[in-house]
Design a protein around this motif. Sequence first.
Motif, PDB file in Angstrom:
ATOM      1  N   SER A 291       0.859  -1.179   0.000  1.00 52.85           N
ATOM      2  CA  SER A 291       0.000   0.000   0.000  1.00 52.85           C
ATOM      3  C   SER A 291       0.893   1.226   0.000  1.00 52.85           C
ATOM      4  O   SER A 291       2.041   1.165   0.394  1.00 52.85           O
ATOM      5  N   SER A 292       0.371   2.329  -0.441  1.00 56.15           N
ATOM      6  CA  SER A 292       1.210   3.524  -0.496  1.00 56.15           C
ATOM      7  C   SER A 292       0.716   4.557   0.488  1.00 56.15           C
ATOM      8  O   SER A 292      -0.331   4.423   1.095  1.00 56.15           O
ATOM      9  N   ASP A 293       1.511   5.596   0.629  1.00 48.70           N
ATOM     10  CA  ASP A 293       1.095   6.723   1.439  1.00 48.70           C
ATOM     11  C   ASP A 293       0.778   7.916   0.555  1.00 48.70           C
ATOM     12  O   ASP A 293       0.938   9.060   0.949  1.00 48.70           O
ATOM     13  N   ALA A 294       0.349   7.631  -0.658  1.00 50.08           N
ATOM     14  CA  ALA A 294       0.066   8.717  -1.593  1.00 50.08           C
ATOM     15  C   ALA A 294      -0.980   9.656  -1.014  1.00 50.08           C
ATOM     16  O   ALA A 294      -1.826   9.266  -0.238  1.00 50.08           O
ATOM     17  N   SER A 303      -4.311   1.622  -4.715  1.00 50.48           N
ATOM     18  CA  SER A 303      -4.050   0.333  -5.358  1.00 50.48           C
ATOM     19  C   SER A 303      -2.624  -0.126  -5.117  1.00 50.48           C
ATOM     20  O   SER A 303      -1.743   0.649  -4.786  1.00 50.48           O
ATOM     21  N   VAL A 304      -2.431  -1.401  -5.281  1.00 49.06           N
ATOM     22  CA  VAL A 304      -1.108  -2.007  -5.172  1.00 49.06           C
ATOM     23  C   VAL A 304      -0.139  -1.290  -6.112  1.00 49.06           C
ATOM     24  O   VAL A 304      -0.439  -1.095  -7.290  1.00 49.06           O
ATOM     25  N   GLY A 305       0.994  -0.871  -5.584  1.00 47.58           N
ATOM     26  CA  GLY A 305       1.980  -0.244  -6.438  1.00 47.58           C
ATOM     27  C   GLY A 305       1.750   1.226  -6.695  1.00 47.58           C
ATOM     28  O   GLY A 305       2.493   1.838  -7.441  1.00 47.58           O
ATOM     29  N   SER A 306       0.737   1.803  -6.060  1.00 49.06           N
ATOM     30  CA  SER A 306       0.466   3.227  -6.276  1.00 49.06           C
ATOM     31  C   SER A 306       1.553   4.097  -5.647  1.00 49.06           C
ATOM     32  O   SER A 306       1.947   3.888  -4.506  1.00 49.06           O
ATOM     33  N   VAL A 307       2.097   5.039  -6.400  1.00 46.03           N
ATOM     34  CA  VAL A 307       3.193   5.866  -5.896  1.00 46.03           C
ATOM     35  C   VAL A 307       2.927   7.363  -5.994  1.00 46.03           C
ATOM     36  O   VAL A 307       3.757   8.163  -5.573  1.00 46.03           O
ATOM     37  N   ALA A 308       1.804   7.758  -6.563  1.00 48.29           N
ATOM     38  CA  ALA A 308       1.483   9.181  -6.627  1.00 48.29           C
ATOM     39  C   ALA A 308      -0.006   9.326  -6.874  1.00 48.29           C
ATOM     40  O   ALA A 308      -0.637   8.444  -7.456  1.00 48.29           O
TER      41      ALA A 308
END
Lengths: 455, 455
Positions: A291-294, A303-308
Amino acid sequence: MQGTRDYNPKQMAIREKVFNIITRCFKRHGAETIDTPVFELKETLTGKYGEDSKLIYDLKDQGGELLSLRYDLTVPFARYLAMNKITNIKRYHIAKVYRRDNPAMTRGRYREFYQCDFDIAGQYDAMIPDAECLKIVHEILSELELGDFHIKVNDRRILDGMFAVCGVPDDKFRTICSTVDKLDKMPWEDVKKEMVNEKGLSEEAADQIGEYVSLQGGMDLAERLLLDPRMSQSKQACAGLSDIKLLFSYMQLFQVTDRVVFDLSLARGLDYYTGVIYEAVLTQAGVAPASSDAQNGTEESVSVGSVAGGGRYDGLVGMFDPKGRKVPCVGVSIGIERIFSIMEQKAEASAEKVRTTEVQVLVASAQKNLLEERLRLVTELWNAGIKAEVMYKKNPKLLSQLQLCEEKGIPLVAILGEQELKDAVVKLRVVATREEVDISRSDLIGEIKRRTSEA
Amino acid sequence: MQGTRDYNPKQMAIREKVFNIITRCFKRHGAETIDTPVFELKETLTGKYGEDSKLIYDLKDQGGELLSLRYDLTVPFARYLAMNKITNIKRYHIAKVYRRDNPAMTRGRYREFYQCDFDIAGQYDAMIPDAECLKIVHEILSELELGDFHIKVNDRRILDGMFAVCGVPDDKFRTICSTVDKLDKMPWEDVKKEMVNEKGLSEEAADQIGEYVSLQGGMDLAERLLLDPRMSQSKQACAGLSDIKLLFSYMQLFQVTDRVVFDLSLARGLDYYTGVIYEAVLTQAGVAPASSDAQNGTEESVSVGSVAGGGRYDGLVGMFDPKGRKVPCVGVSIGIERIFSIMEQKAEASAEKVRTTEVQVLVASAQKNLLEERLRLVTELWNAGIKAEVMYKKNPKLLSQLQLCEEKGIPLVAILGEQELKDAVVKLRVVATREEVDISRSDLIGEIKRRTSEA
């Protein structure tokens, strides 16, 4: 402490590299930077994050104002604009935010984590700033070399219009929207079940939504939907679709459409979005799911792999203005902790050693009783701007001085001995090749600069 | 919020400049950097700050661990060393710390403020790292051009030895020490009164202390005191005095003695110092008196104009180690908020405008309907690493585009018009001189770089 971490020097070196790439991009696009306190008045944060408000850290009431740690950088930015009556600014802000989330640290989630936000506030012609935000995501993710990625875009007005024409009752828009948001983690069948069984939507309405949210495409999809007999009945949806078309035309000029997909299943968590929304996802195999901290993402909804991620929020600043004056805003947040993890993994995997200092030369001695001479020389080097060290020992062994260079990756050693002092030279040793040359004291600084200029 | 502030872009530009100078100096001396969370377990901070513990911000107990915001960077550093069993490191840390102090903001004091700390941990030969810390203070204050300054040095062992030979009872050392610390704000008569009337010291003892604390000098003073019939009776004082001598000899080699004074009235607030202590003070007229946020200073005890402070603390790391293993440390903290205020005042006073962005060129158009061409060109420039902007309008007037450059200090305008497009050139205008030249599209990037390379 749970959900927090220290950064050691190696991690900091990687962090610095990532921040440099991101900051350089923000500056290339003319952004200024601001900073706000780590805590805000509790009331500033109240009512901005919906259900996630339970994750806000409060300070203890020790007398005085009630304070909370900031939850993101967007709300403090909006508060800053309203408080200072600023109606247009392009700013970036890199700082830590805090969430009392149940941390799953192995998945790269923390209670304290960095956000890197870029936002454009002001009344401008449609979609130009929005397209620049996507250009920025494209530039940063390309330069970070994280592998393949794509950027999903959608518009809150398209979602709302779609809900309306599919027969979702007005008061169910937000809750159905957050169910749609789960499509990147759940198959459609489960999402539909939630809509029908938990949220009480009719099966027909759900099926109609199901058709739309499976659509992905580019500008052509927006054009097709503008002609769609159902969708075209919604004024809101049409406004959103026209803007998506315009956005794609600007993105073409910005040369980023290779990575962008118009995706009707993208919903994003937070309530305050009013127009375009987007999210960047890493797609390369080998990237561990996390999970991301976007920005602004309900953690669960990213979503999985979300970076922005980010979008347009034209109503938020008005919530802080006594007269409700609105300042249109659009922005993006880079989910940096996730990127750190990937870069750390890459550094671990690579043979190359991460240097944690930039020291160019160690001032060493070959014999005893030369501490004074070493301190004199290192002073000369510092005063000339050379990054230099000495061992803090009166009589260190030459071998241990050379070992220190190996350990720390220091490329040069300036060795003093009785003979060198007599001859007014220094023996300059290249650590990697063991090559040694005598350099006159007056040429030393230039020689060190020359030999370490690539470093 | 009380005692906090936002930083606007102009203040951030100044802050960045100051941080750059400081970071460059720390790196020149081979320091690595670490980062720690903004909060620590409450128990980590307990018992480290004496009376000042009441100023610690606690987080609300929302279930889970009891947390407090960090009060300084020294205790988290010591906790980090012990936790990771690190026995030697040279590190810097630039971060915000928090104190529930009654803020007097006009005097440059805040509840949230930055500290810039440099510390050397490890078992080394005496006084070499200590001297390097003073070299660093000297370099930073010189490079910041804040005007004249001097650095007072003393040693806790000299103070304790002095108290002993003057007849201060052992259990009064710390409280008499904090009274001595007030000498930079109060005349000796008042300090003596406090010693005798409030702290119950004998008048004789106070008078003897009074003689010593009026002494200032250099290495010669240390030599004289080593021969002083009373002082020389204290083993502790002699150890401190010998180390002051050694410190001065190293400082001579480091070329910093011009600014350093051995001052027996320097006491400093915190309990954890065990050896050399120091404090840098601005002495130039015109600097508004203000308390500083220098490391470890009881706010009240820091002298007017103090901008840096620190010392040796050999016992702190051991407090966090389960087996009490000690790691000797010495460090310095730059009181950065005070320096920001001075730099801001200087910027206000100077005619020169502070630029808040680094934009090299604005892409503009002279006629209507050239938005696409502008976006195409700005993309070319961004992709080549040029810092560039366009106005977010379809058809901005040339005049308003030129005004934007004046406002923001953008040095160049790349102007597109029908004719220029036909000729495959861009009209490059120098904002300051109004000079205009036609540059072919293929030469444009090189020309912009050439003309803004000093910027």
